[in-house]
Enzyme design. Structure first.
Site, PDB file in Angstrom:
ATOM      1  CG  ASP A  36      47.774  52.664  66.538  1.00 54.88           C
ATOM      2  OD1 ASP A  36      46.854  53.486  65.899  1.00 54.88           O
ATOM      3  OD2 ASP A  36      48.820  52.390  66.132  1.00 54.88           O
ATOM      4  CD  GLN A  55      52.603  55.204  60.584  1.00 57.71           C
ATOM      5  OE1 GLN A  55      52.415  56.043  61.899  1.00 57.71           O
ATOM      6  NE2 GLN A  55      51.938  54.874  59.736  1.00 57.71           N
ATOM      7  CE  LYS A 108      50.370  58.560  63.405  1.00 61.64           C
ATOM      8  NZ  LYS A 108      50.772  57.206  62.977  1.00 61.64           N
TER       9      LYS A 108
HETATM   10  N1  GUN Z   1      49.217  53.040  59.246  1.00 60.67           N
HETATM   11  C1  GUN Z   1      48.213  53.409  58.748  1.00 60.67           C
HETATM   12  N2  GUN Z   1      47.319  53.847  59.714  1.00 60.67           N
HETATM   13  C2  GUN Z   1      47.804  53.334  60.742  1.00 60.67           C
HETATM   14  C3  GUN Z   1      47.525  53.498  62.048  1.00 60.67           C
HETATM   15  O1  GUN Z   1      46.087  53.971  62.288  1.00 60.67           O
HETATM   16  N3  GUN Z   1      48.241  53.394  63.186  1.00 60.67           N
HETATM   17  C4  GUN Z   1      49.373  52.756  62.797  1.00 60.67           C
HETATM   18  N4  GUN Z   1      50.294  52.472  64.053  1.00 60.67           N
HETATM   19  N5  GUN Z   1      49.931  52.542  61.618  1.00 60.67           N
HETATM   20  C5  GUN Z   1      49.132  52.915  60.629  1.00 60.67           C
END
Ligand code: GUN
Length: 291
Positions: A116, A93, A49
């Protein structure tokens, strides 16, 4: 043999479009990513990311906290990020360590910075057709479906999986496109029969190659969200939730794993960060970046 839906290529084009808009924006969008603990898979995602955020010309702010971080310390960080005008998007996350209440933490994020789309206000807005931040993986799936099919109105869509991250928001997005939507899950009876009705089949269950070729309606569009690592013939490899080799003989179009939905998630995160930045600064939102 089906058409292969090139998520990798689509994501690269989307990232380039985002970068193009960012370069002419007059303000640098900023994305803060918070990682608590040292889950190796999460560390890889967070690193990717950061790399892709910087490549798009945005600021990446990474906050790595120890696994024993207290809830109040984490909430304190979120409040500081909410108040920071250089931060337009905040992502915590998941999964969080067990002692932290993920709902509480997510709902502490300013909904306008919730790239998100997991904050309860954005979930409610999506479900009621109001302007929302839309979860990245389902948004990526929707973009691939629209690109492939044009209008989705009236199509039968089956989503396998009812997670808050993928299954439920995917179903809401398809409903908003006027599909007839079924959400199937581990307790669904006659799952193969349910799937055989689908013009659009989205598999998001996390079970390697569970969806078989004879579950698929001939000509259907199949979106495979699964990323499962398996060992076969002594070799480690990634497979989806769909038996790709079989399904590709029946489907009209299908996403591969890897190279299908996966790359769309971070591309949509960048799109959401740009959208959040435009909204924060009352700038026009670029077309086609959200649902
Ligand atoms: N863990 C797995 N997929 C995601 C996601 O799309 N966003 C976040 N914040 N954590 C994750």
């Amino acid at each position: 043999m089906s058409v292969l839906i090139d998520g990798k290529g689509f994501a690269a084009t989307l990232r380039a479009r985002v970068a193009g808009h960012v370069s002419g924006l007059g303000v640098v969008p900023g994305l803060a990513v918070v990682l608590v603990g040292d889950d190796p898979a999460s560390a890889v995602y967070v690193r990717n990311k950061g790399i892709q955020t910087r490549e798009a010309g945005m600021n990446s702010f990474e906050h790595r906290l120890p696994a024993d971080t207290s809830e109040s310390a984490l909430l304190g960080l979120i409040h500081r990020l909410n108040a920071d005008p250089a931060v337009h998007g905040i992502l915590v996350q998941l999964p969080l360590p067990a002692h932290l209440n993920a709902d509480l933490v997510i709902n502490a994020i300013d909904p306008a910075k919730d790239v998100d789309g997991f904050h309860i206000l954005n979930v409610g807005r999506l479900g009621t057709g109001q302007k929302a931040m839309v979860p990245c993986t389902p948004l990526g799936c929707l973009m691939l479906l629209r690109d492939r099919l044009g209008s989705l109105a009236g199509l039968d869509a089956v989503v396998i999986g009812r997670s808050n991250i993928v299954g439920k928001p995917m179903a809401q997005l398809l409903l908003a496109e006027s599909c007839t939507v079924t959400i199937a899950h581990s307790r669904t009876r006659n799952l193969p029969d349910v799937c055989r009705r689908a013009d659009i089949l989205v598999a998001a269950v996390g079970r390697p190659e569970m969806v078989k070729a004879d579950w698929i309606k001939p000509g259907a569009t199949v979106i495979d969200v699964g990323i499962n690592r398996i060992t076969r013939d002594g070799k480690s490899r990634l497979v989806g939730d769909v038996d790709f080799a079989g399904a590709a003989q029946i489907a009209g179009a299908i996403t591969p794993v890897p190279g299908g939905v996966g790359p769309m998630t971070i591309a949509c995160l960048l799109a959401n960060t740009l959208t959040a930045c435009c909204r924060a600064h009352h700038l026009p939102e670029p077309e086609g970046l959200t649902a």
